[in-house]
Design a protein around this motif. Structure first.
Motif, PDB file in Angstrom:
ATOM      1  N   ASN A  65      36.058  53.553  52.278  1.00 50.86           N
ATOM      2  CA  ASN A  65      35.646  54.687  53.095  1.00 50.86           C
ATOM      3  C   ASN A  65      36.114  54.570  54.544  1.00 50.86           C
ATOM      4  O   ASN A  65      35.993  55.525  55.313  1.00 50.86           O
ATOM      5  CB  ASN A  65      34.121  54.820  53.077  1.00 50.86           C
ATOM      6  N   LEU A  66      36.636  53.394  54.912  1.00 56.80           N
ATOM      7  CA  LEU A  66      37.055  53.172  56.301  1.00 56.80           C
ATOM      8  C   LEU A  66      38.565  53.026  56.441  1.00 56.80           C
ATOM      9  O   LEU A  66      39.055  52.632  57.493  1.00 56.80           O
ATOM     10  CB  LEU A  66      36.389  51.896  56.844  1.00 56.80           C
ATOM     11  N   GLU A  67      39.315  53.360  55.390  1.00 56.36           N
ATOM     12  CA  GLU A  67      40.747  53.059  55.391  1.00 56.36           C
ATOM     13  C   GLU A  67      41.581  54.016  56.247  1.00 56.36           C
ATOM     14  O   GLU A  67      42.693  53.667  56.639  1.00 56.36           O
ATOM     15  CB  GLU A  67      41.277  53.058  53.959  1.00 56.36           C
ATOM     16  N   GLN A  68      41.076  55.197  56.577  1.00 54.15           N
ATOM     17  CA  GLN A  68      41.854  56.130  57.381  1.00 54.15           C
ATOM     18  C   GLN A  68      42.024  55.596  58.801  1.00 54.15           C
ATOM     19  O   GLN A  68      41.047  55.230  59.469  1.00 54.15           O
ATOM     20  CB  GLN A  68      41.181  57.498  57.421  1.00 54.15           C
ATOM     21  N   GLU A  69      43.258  55.560  59.275  1.00 51.66           N
ATOM     22  CA  GLU A  69      43.559  54.986  60.587  1.00 51.66           C
ATOM     23  C   GLU A  69      42.864  55.754  61.706  1.00 51.66           C
ATOM     24  O   GLU A  69      42.368  55.162  62.674  1.00 51.66           O
ATOM     25  CB  GLU A  69      45.072  54.987  60.818  1.00 51.66           C
ATOM     26  N   GLU A  70      42.809  57.078  61.583  1.00 55.28           N
ATOM     27  CA  GLU A  70      42.149  57.887  62.613  1.00 55.28           C
ATOM     28  C   GLU A  70      40.669  57.539  62.725  1.00 55.28           C
ATOM     29  O   GLU A  70      40.120  57.423  63.829  1.00 55.28           O
ATOM     30  CB  GLU A  70      42.316  59.374  62.283  1.00 55.28           C
ATOM     31  N   LEU A  71      40.025  57.341  61.585  1.00 56.86           N
ATOM     32  CA  LEU A  71      38.611  56.958  61.582  1.00 56.86           C
ATOM     33  C   LEU A  71      38.431  55.568  62.166  1.00 56.86           C
ATOM     34  O   LEU A  71      37.492  55.335  62.947  1.00 56.86           O
ATOM     35  CB  LEU A  71      38.059  57.009  60.156  1.00 56.86           C
ATOM     36  N   GLN A  72      39.319  54.645  61.842  1.00 61.44           N
ATOM     37  CA  GLN A  72      39.224  53.293  62.381  1.00 61.44           C
ATOM     38  C   GLN A  72      39.346  53.295  63.905  1.00 61.44           C
ATOM     39  O   GLN A  72      38.622  52.571  64.592  1.00 61.44           O
ATOM     40  CB  GLN A  72      40.305  52.398  61.773  1.00 61.44           C
ATOM     41  N   LYS A  77      42.160  40.315  68.248  1.00 62.45           N
ATOM     42  CA  LYS A  77      42.797  39.015  68.030  1.00 62.45           C
ATOM     43  C   LYS A  77      43.506  38.952  66.681  1.00 62.45           C
ATOM     44  O   LYS A  77      44.394  38.130  66.475  1.00 62.45           O
ATOM     45  CB  LYS A  77      41.753  37.897  68.089  1.00 62.45           C
ATOM     46  N   TRP A  78      43.097  39.824  65.748  1.00 54.22           N
ATOM     47  CA  TRP A  78      43.610  39.773  64.389  1.00 54.22           C
ATOM     48  C   TRP A  78      44.701  40.821  64.200  1.00 54.22           C
ATOM     49  O   TRP A  78      44.533  41.978  64.524  1.00 54.22           O
ATOM     50  CB  TRP A  78      42.477  40.013  63.383  1.00 54.22           C
ATOM     51  N   LYS A  79      45.836  40.402  63.650  1.00 51.44           N
ATOM     52  CA  LYS A  79      46.982  41.296  63.466  1.00 51.44           C
ATOM     53  C   LYS A  79      47.018  41.932  62.083  1.00 51.44           C
ATOM     54  O   LYS A  79      47.573  43.016  61.915  1.00 51.44           O
ATOM     55  CB  LYS A  79      48.290  40.519  63.700  1.00 51.44           C
ATOM     56  N   SER A  80      46.434  41.272  61.094  1.00 52.93           N
ATOM     57  CA  SER A  80      46.454  41.792  59.731  1.00 52.93           C
ATOM     58  C   SER A  80      45.576  43.034  59.626  1.00 52.93           C
ATOM     59  O   SER A  80      44.389  42.994  59.944  1.00 52.93           O
ATOM     60  CB  SER A  80      45.943  40.726  58.749  1.00 52.93           C
ATOM     61  N   PRO A  81      46.138  44.179  59.185  1.00 54.03           N
ATOM     62  CA  PRO A  81      45.328  45.403  59.021  1.00 54.03           C
ATOM     63  C   PRO A  81      44.146  45.189  58.078  1.00 54.03           C
ATOM     64  O   PRO A  81      43.054  45.734  58.312  1.00 54.03           O
ATOM     65  CB  PRO A  81      46.323  46.415  58.447  1.00 54.03           C
ATOM     66  N   LYS A  82      44.338  44.411  57.013  1.00 53.80           N
ATOM     67  CA  LYS A  82      43.259  44.161  56.058  1.00 53.80           C
ATOM     68  C   LYS A  82      42.137  43.365  56.715  1.00 53.80           C
ATOM     69  O   LYS A  82      40.949  43.669  56.522  1.00 53.80           O
ATOM     70  CB  LYS A  82      43.805  43.402  54.849  1.00 53.80           C
ATOM     71  N   LYS A  83      42.503  42.360  57.502  1.00 54.56           N
ATOM     72  CA  LYS A  83      41.503  41.552  58.195  1.00 54.56           C
ATOM     73  C   LYS A  83      40.769  42.389  59.229  1.00 54.56           C
ATOM     74  O   LYS A  83      39.536  42.288  59.368  1.00 54.56           O
ATOM     75  CB  LYS A  83      42.172  40.350  58.860  1.00 54.56           C
ATOM     76  N   ARG A  84      41.487  43.220  59.947  1.00 56.02           N
ATOM     77  CA  ARG A  84      40.862  44.074  60.958  1.00 56.02           C
ATOM     78  C   ARG A  84      39.878  45.051  60.312  1.00 56.02           C
ATOM     79  O   ARG A  84      38.795  45.303  60.850  1.00 56.02           O
ATOM     80  CB  ARG A  84      41.934  44.831  61.741  1.00 56.02           C
ATOM     81  N   LEU A  85      40.250  45.592  59.150  1.00 60.66           N
ATOM     82  CA  LEU A  85      39.362  46.511  58.441  1.00 60.66           C
ATOM     83  C   LEU A  85      38.087  45.798  58.013  1.00 60.66           C
ATOM     84  O   LEU A  85      36.983  46.338  58.146  1.00 60.66           O
ATOM     85  CB  LEU A  85      40.078  47.083  57.220  1.00 60.66           C
ATOM     86  N   THR A  86      38.244  44.572  57.523  1.00 64.70           N
ATOM     87  CA  THR A  86      37.076  43.802  57.089  1.00 64.70           C
ATOM     88  C   THR A  86      36.141  43.508  58.259  1.00 64.70           C
ATOM     89  O   THR A  86      34.921  43.646  58.149  1.00 64.70           O
ATOM     90  CB  THR A  86      37.524  42.477  56.440  1.00 64.70           C
ATOM     91  N   ILE A  87      36.717  43.114  59.392  1.00 63.89           N
ATOM     92  CA  ILE A  87      35.899  42.805  60.572  1.00 63.89           C
ATOM     93  C   ILE A  87      35.215  44.070  61.091  1.00 63.89           C
ATOM     94  O   ILE A  87      34.024  44.056  61.427  1.00 63.89           O
ATOM     95  CB  ILE A  87      36.763  42.171  61.670  1.00 63.89           C
ATOM     96  N   LEU A  88      35.957  45.175  61.129  1.00 64.38           N
ATOM     97  CA  LEU A  88      35.371  46.440  61.590  1.00 64.38           C
ATOM     98  C   LEU A  88      34.201  46.839  60.690  1.00 64.38           C
ATOM     99  O   LEU A  88      33.127  47.201  61.177  1.00 64.38           O
ATOM    100  CB  LEU A  88      36.436  47.536  61.590  1.00 64.38           C
ATOM    101  N   GLY A  89      34.404  46.772  59.387  1.00 65.37           N
ATOM    102  CA  GLY A  89      33.332  47.109  58.458  1.00 65.37           C
ATOM    103  C   GLY A  89      32.130  46.196  58.627  1.00 65.37           C
ATOM    104  O   GLY A  89      30.980  46.650  58.591  1.00 65.37           O
ATOM    105  N   GLY A  90      32.396  44.917  58.835  1.00 67.81           N
ATOM    106  CA  GLY A  90      31.308  43.965  59.033  1.00 67.81           C
ATOM    107  C   GLY A  90      30.507  44.245  60.289  1.00 67.81           C
ATOM    108  O   GLY A  90      29.268  44.167  60.286  1.00 67.81           O
ATOM    109  N   ARG A  91      31.209  44.584  61.369  1.00 69.27           N
ATOM    110  CA  ARG A  91      30.515  44.865  62.631  1.00 69.27           C
ATOM    111  C   ARG A  91      29.679  46.149  62.527  1.00 69.27           C
ATOM    112  O   ARG A  91      28.565  46.221  63.046  1.00 69.27           O
ATOM    113  CB  ARG A  91      31.521  44.988  63.773  1.00 69.27           C
TER     114      ARG A  91
END
Length: 217
Positions: free
Chosen positions: A10-17, A34-48
């Motif tokens: 549900n958070l994969e859209q770049e505009e929403l991120q 600090k994180w360059k990987s899009p997958k890692k950034r998505l995980t951290i964003l979702g976690g926060r």
């Protein structure tokens, strides 16, 4: 003890991120960048986002995170609230407790590791071998998630410690271990195994699914 789960799809859209990124605190934005990987950034964003939602549910509207020696986050301004986060497949889970806690979420994949004996203690591998063939896959992920949740409770490295830890007595799963002390709780949710390791004796593991509409203010 409570466990919350969200879908990262549900958070994969770049505009929403981008929109949600600017709703984070400055410290959270700096950490995420600090994180360059899009997958890692998505995980951290979702976690926060999930952490902020759950913290507010428990009256914690302002908090500051610090990180232990092995990177485990904790609230530096509260000794009454503890959390831990895990991610697998499309889902991210957060365990919340009044005592320190560790959680692991693992999707039951089609294939197990080729050499489970390299990842389990001799005692746990003996338990694993006793299971029926059609039960071995779920058994392996139950053992692994229990090990990882235990190690995450105490903030250690899973790959360095996994073979040193037994979560069975060779015949039965252990509900409690004593050195160091902890309680185990495990359930299957969809095609995932969730294990929580906690210092709460009377905890009950139930999973609450959180929608995108709930976590976005």
């Amino acid at each position: 003890m409570e466990v919350y789960v969200i879908s990262l799809k549900n958070l994969e859209q770049e505009e929403l991120q981008n929109l949600l990124f600017h709703q984070l605190s400055m410290d959270e934005q700096v950490y995420l960048e600090k994180w360059k990987s899009p997958k890692k950034r998505l995980t951290i964003l979702g976690g926060r986002l999930l952490l902020r939602h759950v913290a507010r549910l428990h009256g914690l509207t302002s908090y500051h995170l610090e990180y232990g020696e092995n990177g485990k986050p904790f609230f530096s301004n509260s000794s009454d609230h503890f959390f831990n986060i895990s991610h697998s497949g499309e889902y991210l889970s957060l365990a919340w407790s009044s005592k320190d806690i560790g959680i692991d979420l693992e999707q039951i994949r089609k294939e197990m590791p080729k050499f489970p004996e390299r990842m389990l203690s001799a005692t746990d591998f003996s338990y694993f071998q006793k299971q029926r063939e059609d039960q071995k896959k779920a058994c392996f992920f139950t053992l692994w998630t229990r090990k990882e949740s235990f190690i995450k409770l105490y903030g250690n490295n899973i790959f360095q410690k996994a073979r040193e830890i037994s979560v069975t007595d060779g015949t039965n799963l252990l509900s409690v271990v004593n050195d160091p002390f902890a309680y185990f709780h495990t359930c299957q949710w969809k095609d995932y195994i969730i294990s929580v390791c906690t210092l709460e004796k009377w905890a009950h593991l139930s999973v609450q699914y959180v929608t995108l509409q709930e976590i976005i203010p």
